[in-house]
Write an enzyme that holds these catalytic residues in place. Structure first.
Site, short mmCIF file in Angstrom:
data_model
loop_
_atom_site.label_atom_id
_atom_site.label_comp_id
_atom_site.label_asym_id
_atom_site.label_seq_id
_atom_site.Cartn_x
_atom_site.Cartn_y
_atom_site.Cartn_z
CG HIS A 102 -8.41 5.76 45.61
ND1 HIS A 102 -9.52 5.05 46.00
CD2 HIS A 102 -8.11 5.30 44.36
CE1 HIS A 102 -9.88 4.21 45.06
NE2 HIS A 102 -9.03 4.34 44.05
CD GLU A 106 -10.18 8.80 50.62
OE1 GLU A 106 -11.41 8.81 50.81
OE2 GLU A 106 -9.68 8.57 49.50
CB CYS A 157 -13.08 3.10 48.20
SG CYS A 157 -11.28 3.01 48.11
CB CYS A 199 -9.40 4.89 51.00
SG CYS A 199 -8.83 5.46 49.38
#
Length: 158
Positions: free
Chosen positions: A55, A57, A85, A88
């Protein structure tokens, strides 16, 4: 100062568009800033790397930590194109930035097809009630690693 924050958020949003337009992954981007300078950035690369943890991040955290030669980003801020999310969020708490700025919300993400509500719903459930079966195995053997760690004199706490 506010202008700088908007500049960093614009960069995170640019990355979200760059990554998704380039077929790298979903429409998410993130930058890590220290003392007014970007020290790490990333966009979602889940589908292009076959890595469900790639992801934006997480990619940005990895880049910043490598660049700064540290595993904690306590003197940094994270700018992300969307509310993080659960995965993350966990990575962010381990990296310990001082602040997180986000643009889109989790509801916006859900409307775009990225709904993490099922994960938020799973977290507070007892292990026996989760959709993915959680089975204890080998605890006695695994305890040896924790015992050795607790006895280690040169460990780096984190």
């Amino acid at each position: 100062m506010e202008q700088d924050k908007l500049k960093f958020m614009k960069r995170a949003i640019e990355l979200s568009i760059q990554g998704s337009s380039g077929g790298k992954g979903g429409p998410f981007g993130a930058v890590i800033v220290r003392n007014g300078e970007i020290v790490g950035e990333g966009f979602n690369q889940v589908t292009s790397t076959n890595d469900p943890t790639a992801h934006a991040e997480v990619v940005a955290i990895r880049e910043a930590c490598k660049h700064l030669d540290t595993f904690q980003l306590s003197d940094c801020e994270l700018y992300t194109s969307c509310e993080p999310c659960p995965m993350c969020l966990g990575a962010i708490y381990w990296a310990r930035p001082s602040k997180v700025y986000y643009a889109n919300t989790r509801d916006d993400a859900a409307e775009a097809g990225f709904d993490d509500a099922f994960i938020y719903d799973e977290i507070p459930l007892p292990l026996a009630e989760r959709k993915i079966e959680m089975i204890p195995l080998g605890r006695e053997e695994a305890q040896k690693a924790f015992k050795l760690w607790n006895e280690k004199n040169d460990k780096v706490d984190y």
